[in-house]
Design a protein around this motif. Structure first.
Motif, short mmCIF file in Angstrom:
data_model
loop_
_atom_site.label_atom_id
_atom_site.label_comp_id
_atom_site.label_asym_id
_atom_site.label_seq_id
_atom_site.Cartn_x
_atom_site.Cartn_y
_atom_site.Cartn_z
N GLY A 110 0.81 -1.21 0.00
CA GLY A 110 0.00 0.00 0.00
C GLY A 110 0.84 1.26 0.00
O GLY A 110 2.06 1.22 0.12
N LYS A 111 0.15 2.37 -0.15
CA LYS A 111 0.81 3.68 -0.10
C LYS A 111 -0.20 4.71 0.39
O LYS A 111 -1.42 4.53 0.27
CB LYS A 111 1.33 4.08 -1.47
N VAL A 112 0.32 5.79 0.94
CA VAL A 112 -0.53 6.89 1.36
C VAL A 112 -0.75 7.78 0.15
O VAL A 112 0.19 8.37 -0.37
CB VAL A 112 0.12 7.69 2.51
N ALA A 113 -2.00 7.85 -0.31
CA ALA A 113 -2.31 8.61 -1.52
C ALA A 113 -2.61 10.07 -1.22
O ALA A 113 -2.41 10.94 -2.08
CB ALA A 113 -3.50 7.96 -2.24
N ALA A 114 -3.12 10.34 -0.02
CA ALA A 114 -3.45 11.71 0.36
C ALA A 114 -3.30 11.85 1.87
O ALA A 114 -3.56 10.91 2.62
CB ALA A 114 -4.88 12.05 -0.06
N GLU A 125 -4.09 3.68 -0.37
CA GLU A 125 -4.42 2.72 -1.42
C GLU A 125 -3.83 1.38 -1.02
O GLU A 125 -2.61 1.25 -0.88
CB GLU A 125 -3.84 3.18 -2.76
N LEU A 126 -4.69 0.37 -0.82
CA LEU A 126 -4.23 -0.95 -0.37
C LEU A 126 -4.41 -1.99 -1.46
O LEU A 126 -5.38 -1.95 -2.23
CB LEU A 126 -5.02 -1.40 0.87
N ASP A 127 -3.46 -2.91 -1.51
CA ASP A 127 -3.57 -4.09 -2.37
C ASP A 127 -3.45 -5.29 -1.44
O ASP A 127 -2.34 -5.66 -1.04
CB ASP A 127 -2.47 -4.10 -3.43
N LYS A 132 -7.73 -4.78 -4.50
CA LYS A 132 -7.35 -3.38 -4.33
C LYS A 132 -8.51 -2.56 -3.80
O LYS A 132 -9.65 -2.73 -4.21
CB LYS A 132 -6.86 -2.81 -5.67
N THR A 133 -8.19 -1.64 -2.89
CA THR A 133 -9.22 -0.79 -2.32
C THR A 133 -8.61 0.51 -1.83
O THR A 133 -7.42 0.58 -1.49
CB THR A 133 -9.94 -1.50 -1.15
N SER A 134 -9.43 1.55 -1.79
CA SER A 134 -9.02 2.85 -1.28
C SER A 134 -9.69 3.06 0.07
O SER A 134 -10.92 2.92 0.18
CB SER A 134 -9.44 3.96 -2.27
N VAL A 135 -8.90 3.38 1.09
CA VAL A 135 -9.44 3.47 2.45
C VAL A 135 -9.26 4.88 3.02
O VAL A 135 -8.13 5.37 3.12
CB VAL A 135 -8.74 2.47 3.40
N PRO A 136 -10.36 5.55 3.38
CA PRO A 136 -10.24 6.86 4.03
C PRO A 136 -9.88 6.70 5.50
O PRO A 136 -10.33 5.75 6.16
CB PRO A 136 -11.64 7.46 3.87
N ILE A 159 -15.24 -4.89 -0.22
CA ILE A 159 -14.03 -4.71 -1.03
C ILE A 159 -13.71 -5.94 -1.89
O ILE A 159 -12.70 -5.97 -2.59
CB ILE A 159 -12.81 -4.36 -0.16
N GLY A 160 -14.56 -6.96 -1.83
CA GLY A 160 -14.37 -8.12 -2.70
C GLY A 160 -13.73 -9.32 -2.05
O GLY A 160 -13.23 -10.22 -2.74
#
Length: 202
Positions: A110-114, A125-127, A132-136, A159-160
């Motif tokens: 993952g990475k910090v997108a914002a 953003e996590l894988d 894959k999913t975006s987590v606030p 998230i699947g």
């Protein structure tokens, strides 16, 4: 005269130190200052079960000049086999049923997108093994403190990861049956990261 020379020398070196501080200092997260906690839930009353991972690697931009820039530079890799809830039997089930069915069962990246400290918001953003999913996340930090806490939540089904959820719910049914006689494994997992940044000078 010697005393005057000493005073001027002290002033000179003090000013030099101030200039060096401004020119060479950057923000960074010191090693060993970060902790990730996941919380799963069982029973109708939603009792939390906490855990973490023993192997987490992360990268950061050590030349960041602001807290927001620092956190936006973070990326990480988690070894899912290192899951640790304090119960070896539970850990084995989690590794097998949560991560085993995934396309890439061995890791989470993952990475910090914002990241916005002033607004108290962040997005990662996590894988998770190919899912894959975006987590606030909500960001909190006490005034004047360099400690930061971020809290977010994922829903395994949304998230699947429904197959993973179904498997772990079935495997844990006897242990997740509460006083009301109902078996309940919640689909939500809370993610909490506690860390601390510092101004590093070299």
């Amino acid at each position: 005269m010697r005393e005057l020379t000493t005073i001027f020398a002290a002033i000179f070196f003090s000013l030099s130190a101030v200039v060096a501080w401004g020119a060479d200092c950057r923000m960074e997260i010191p090693s060993g200052k970060s902790k990730l906690t996941w919380t799963g839930y069982k029973f109708t009353e939603k009792l939390g079960v906490n855990g973490s991972f023993d192997i987490i690697q992360f990268e950061q931009n050590k030349k960041a000049t602001s807290v927001d820039e620092l956190f936006r530079s973070i990326s990480f890799t988690i070894d899912t086999a290192s899951i640790n809830s304090g119960d070896p039997g539970r850990d084995k089930k989690l590794a097998l049923y949560i991560f085993g069915p995934l396309k890439i069962p061995g890791q989470i990246t993952g990475k910090v997108a914002a990241f916005d400290m002033a607004r108290g918001t962040a997005t990662a953003e996590l894988d998770i093994g190919g899912t894959k999913t975006s987590v606030p996340f909500k960001v909190t930090s006490a005034k004047g403190s360099q400690k930061v806490k971020v809290v977010g939540e994922i829903d395994l089904v949304k998230i699947g990861m429904k197959r993973s959820y179904d498997l772990i719910a079935a495997a844990c049914k006897p242990l997740h049956t509460g006083a009301d006689g109902k078996a309940k494994t919640w689909t939500t997992v809370t993610l909490t990261v506690e860390t601390e940044y510092a101004k590093a000078c070299h």
